[in-house]
Design a protein around this motif. Structure first.
Motif, PDB file in Angstrom:
ATOM      1  N   LEU A 138     -14.984 -40.613 -35.293  1.00  0.00           N
ATOM      2  CA  LEU A 138     -13.894 -40.889 -34.361  1.00  0.00           C
ATOM      3  C   LEU A 138     -13.053 -42.089 -34.801  1.00  0.00           C
ATOM      4  O   LEU A 138     -11.981 -42.332 -34.249  1.00  0.00           O
ATOM      5  CB  LEU A 138     -14.453 -41.141 -32.958  1.00  0.00           C
ATOM      6  CG  LEU A 138     -14.994 -39.914 -32.221  1.00  0.00           C
ATOM      7  CD1 LEU A 138     -15.711 -40.334 -30.942  1.00  0.00           C
ATOM      8  CD2 LEU A 138     -13.864 -38.938 -31.895  1.00  0.00           C
ATOM      9  N   GLY A 139     -13.572 -42.854 -35.777  1.00  0.00           N
ATOM     10  CA  GLY A 139     -12.806 -43.976 -36.311  1.00  0.00           C
ATOM     11  C   GLY A 139     -13.379 -45.345 -36.011  1.00  0.00           C
ATOM     12  O   GLY A 139     -12.773 -46.358 -36.387  1.00  0.00           O
ATOM     13  N   HIS A 140     -14.527 -45.425 -35.368  1.00  0.00           N
ATOM     14  CA  HIS A 140     -15.123 -46.741 -35.076  1.00  0.00           C
ATOM     15  C   HIS A 140     -15.609 -47.371 -36.377  1.00  0.00           C
ATOM     16  O   HIS A 140     -16.183 -46.694 -37.240  1.00  0.00           O
ATOM     17  CB  HIS A 140     -16.281 -46.577 -34.085  1.00  0.00           C
ATOM     18  CG  HIS A 140     -15.828 -46.111 -32.739  1.00  0.00           C
ATOM     19  ND1 HIS A 140     -15.380 -46.971 -31.755  1.00  0.00           N
ATOM     20  CD2 HIS A 140     -15.724 -44.851 -32.212  1.00  0.00           C
ATOM     21  CE1 HIS A 140     -15.040 -46.275 -30.677  1.00  0.00           C
ATOM     22  NE2 HIS A 140     -15.230 -44.981 -30.929  1.00  0.00           N
ATOM     23  N   VAL A 172     -14.974 -46.896 -20.329  1.00  0.00           N
ATOM     24  CA  VAL A 172     -15.690 -45.917 -21.156  1.00  0.00           C
ATOM     25  C   VAL A 172     -15.001 -44.562 -20.987  1.00  0.00           C
ATOM     26  O   VAL A 172     -14.895 -44.061 -19.871  1.00  0.00           O
ATOM     27  CB  VAL A 172     -17.173 -45.808 -20.732  1.00  0.00           C
ATOM     28  CG1 VAL A 172     -17.897 -44.752 -21.578  1.00  0.00           C
ATOM     29  CG2 VAL A 172     -17.880 -47.157 -20.857  1.00  0.00           C
ATOM     30  N   PRO A 173     -14.417 -44.005 -22.050  1.00  0.00           N
ATOM     31  CA  PRO A 173     -14.535 -44.396 -23.455  1.00  0.00           C
ATOM     32  C   PRO A 173     -13.325 -45.144 -24.009  1.00  0.00           C
ATOM     33  O   PRO A 173     -13.274 -45.376 -25.223  1.00  0.00           O
ATOM     34  CB  PRO A 173     -14.668 -43.051 -24.148  1.00  0.00           C
ATOM     35  CG  PRO A 173     -13.726 -42.176 -23.367  1.00  0.00           C
ATOM     36  CD  PRO A 173     -13.853 -42.635 -21.930  1.00  0.00           C
ATOM     37  N   ALA A 174     -12.346 -45.511 -23.190  1.00  0.00           N
ATOM     38  CA  ALA A 174     -11.113 -46.097 -23.715  1.00  0.00           C
ATOM     39  C   ALA A 174     -11.378 -47.385 -24.488  1.00  0.00           C
ATOM     40  O   ALA A 174     -10.738 -47.644 -25.519  1.00  0.00           O
ATOM     41  CB  ALA A 174     -10.134 -46.361 -22.563  1.00  0.00           C
ATOM     42  N   ASP A 175     -12.328 -48.217 -23.998  1.00  0.00           N
ATOM     43  CA  ASP A 175     -12.662 -49.469 -24.684  1.00  0.00           C
ATOM     44  C   ASP A 175     -13.952 -49.359 -25.488  1.00  0.00           C
ATOM     45  O   ASP A 175     -14.050 -49.903 -26.590  1.00  0.00           O
ATOM     46  CB  ASP A 175     -12.796 -50.609 -23.669  1.00  0.00           C
ATOM     47  CG  ASP A 175     -11.499 -50.877 -22.914  1.00  0.00           C
ATOM     48  OD1 ASP A 175     -10.432 -50.825 -23.553  1.00  0.00           O
ATOM     49  OD2 ASP A 175     -11.552 -51.121 -21.693  1.00  0.00           O
ATOM     50  N   VAL A 176     -14.939 -48.685 -24.931  1.00  0.00           N
ATOM     51  CA  VAL A 176     -16.248 -48.547 -25.591  1.00  0.00           C
ATOM     52  C   VAL A 176     -16.730 -47.103 -25.449  1.00  0.00           C
ATOM     53  O   VAL A 176     -16.773 -46.574 -24.337  1.00  0.00           O
ATOM     54  CB  VAL A 176     -17.298 -49.499 -24.971  1.00  0.00           C
ATOM     55  CG1 VAL A 176     -18.633 -49.361 -25.727  1.00  0.00           C
ATOM     56  CG2 VAL A 176     -16.830 -50.953 -24.999  1.00  0.00           C
ATOM     57  N   PRO A 233     -11.769 -42.061 -29.781  1.00  0.00           N
ATOM     58  CA  PRO A 233     -11.414 -42.999 -30.850  1.00  0.00           C
ATOM     59  C   PRO A 233     -11.378 -44.433 -30.316  1.00  0.00           C
ATOM     60  O   PRO A 233     -11.184 -44.658 -29.112  1.00  0.00           O
ATOM     61  CB  PRO A 233     -10.033 -42.525 -31.300  1.00  0.00           C
ATOM     62  CG  PRO A 233     -10.003 -41.074 -30.942  1.00  0.00           C
ATOM     63  CD  PRO A 233     -10.784 -40.981 -29.663  1.00  0.00           C
ATOM     64  N   PRO A 234     -11.530 -45.421 -31.210  1.00  0.00           N
ATOM     65  CA  PRO A 234     -11.530 -46.815 -30.763  1.00  0.00           C
ATOM     66  C   PRO A 234     -10.161 -47.237 -30.232  1.00  0.00           C
ATOM     67  O   PRO A 234      -9.150 -46.623 -30.587  1.00  0.00           O
ATOM     68  CB  PRO A 234     -11.903 -47.587 -32.022  1.00  0.00           C
ATOM     69  CG  PRO A 234     -11.463 -46.702 -33.154  1.00  0.00           C
ATOM     70  CD  PRO A 234     -11.698 -45.305 -32.672  1.00  0.00           C
ATOM     71  N   PRO A 235     -10.106 -48.280 -29.423  1.00  0.00           N
ATOM     72  CA  PRO A 235      -8.803 -48.751 -28.916  1.00  0.00           C
ATOM     73  C   PRO A 235      -7.975 -49.336 -30.056  1.00  0.00           C
ATOM     74  O   PRO A 235      -8.514 -49.877 -31.026  1.00  0.00           O
ATOM     75  CB  PRO A 235      -9.192 -49.833 -27.906  1.00  0.00           C
ATOM     76  CG  PRO A 235     -10.555 -50.298 -28.348  1.00  0.00           C
ATOM     77  CD  PRO A 235     -11.237 -49.077 -28.899  1.00  0.00           C
TER      78      PRO A 235
END
Length: 340
Positions: free
Chosen positions: A182-184, A268-272, A337-339
């Motif tokens: 997801l890109g983290h 969750v999940p927007a930030d973590v 995906p990560p913020p």
């Protein structure tokens, strides 16, 4: 047919007559032997059900020198994973025609496994299943029947051992790779108690996924499988703004973690993003719905019992081949995906 209490008691010869097969074929079906087609097996089983025929296990035990029973050593716990595996073992054993004798052990009892095994051996079981998930150190007992091991407890002297398992390392790796895909930039791990073999396997799977991509390995935080411990650890992780993805070693801890994040105003999940492990029934009904990996308990139990029965009934034959169980990632709403 013979008479019992005024009612006719069907025999194998009666089943053979109704099914239109030989008595030897009936014997092969009920002994789970090869060389019987699926159609013939079905016909025999339907005839047996129609007549109310039950295999006389006591007589067969006298003839074969076996009790047609399997002993199970299991941790006495209501935790989802061990309890689900035990249910799967019971189902699989029923299909093989073997009875189960279960002995539960207690956490922190060093003599628990050895005592349980000795008790089962005294009952004359034909094989033993070790479904003991905790490392209690060396187990000093001699076992002269085949042993099926789930996990990795200490070896037994004299035992003919076969192993089976859910390959928690592969499942943990899939959970971690999902977050990385997801890109983290990295994934934190909320681990289970390290006395548990499965917790160690999940830790190793997480580490392997990060190592394969050359990514940094954050400090591991450890819970005790409970939602309360996930909540406490979650309060620490929520205070770290660099945390964008967490793989929790079970769903209960993931649920506690999500509550802590939300209380800290980390979305969750927007930030973590959060991934759990097990796919417990409630995972699909919390908010957000939990992404997790599903353990194939029934498939693993069935495979393991097949290995054990093969070792019991064909002691001189080579062990059956074993393949890894399937990896099933259940993607729901707790990962993104990560913020930016």
């Amino acid at each position: 047919m013979t008479q019992l209490g005024g009612r006719p008691t069907p025999r194998s010869v009666d089943v053979a007559r109704v099914a239109g097969v030989s008595q030897k074929t009936v014997s092969r079906v009920f002994n789970n032997e090869q060389y019987v087609s699926a159609a013939v097996r079905t016909r025999v089983l339907e005839a047996a059900e129609q007549l109310g025929y039950r295999l006389n296990n006591a007589a067969r035990a006298l003839a074969s020198g076996r009790t047609r029973s399997i002993g199970v050593v299991a941790l006495g716990t209501a935790l989802y994973g061990p309890a689900s595996l035990l249910v799967g073992i019971e189902r699989a054993a029923r299909e093989t025609g073997y009875a189960l004798r279960v002995t539960n052990t207690a956490d922190s009892d060093p003599a628990g496994v050895a005592g349980a095994v000795e008790s089962l051996l005294d009952q004359g079981v034909d094989g033993i299943v070790i479904s003991e998930p905790i490392d209690e150190g060396e187990v000093s007992v001699r076992v002269d029947v085949p042993v099926l091991v789930y996990g990795a407890p200490a070896a037994f002297a004299g035992a003919r051992a076969v192993t089976a398992g859910v390959r928690a390392d592969l499942l943990a790796r899939a959970a971690t790779e999902h977050l990385l895909d997801l890109g983290h930039r990295t994934v934190h791990h909320l681990a289970g108690p390290q006395r548990w073999y499965s917790a160690r396997d999940r830790l190793e799977g997480w580490r392997a996924a990060l190592a394969d991509r050359g990514l940094p390995e954050p400090s591991v935080v450890e819970g005790d499988w409970s939602a309360a411990s996930g909540y406490e650890v979650g309060r620490e992780l929520a205070a770290d703004d660099t945390v964008t993805a967490v793989f929790a070693a079970n769903d209960d801890m993931a649920i506690g973690l999500i509550r802590a994040l939300r209380e800290a105003r980390r979305r969750v999940p927007a930030d973590v993003s959060v991934v759990g492990f097990d796919d417990i029934p409630v995972a699909d009904f919390i908010s957000p719905r939990l992404t997790t990996v599903r353990q194939p308990f029934d498939a693993v139990a069935k495979t393991g019992l097949e290995l054990l029965v093969h070792a019991i009934e064909k002691p001189d034959a080579d062990p059956l081949p074993v393949s890894d169980p399937p990896v099933e990632l259940v993607v729901r709403a707790s990962t993104a995906p990560p913020p930016h």
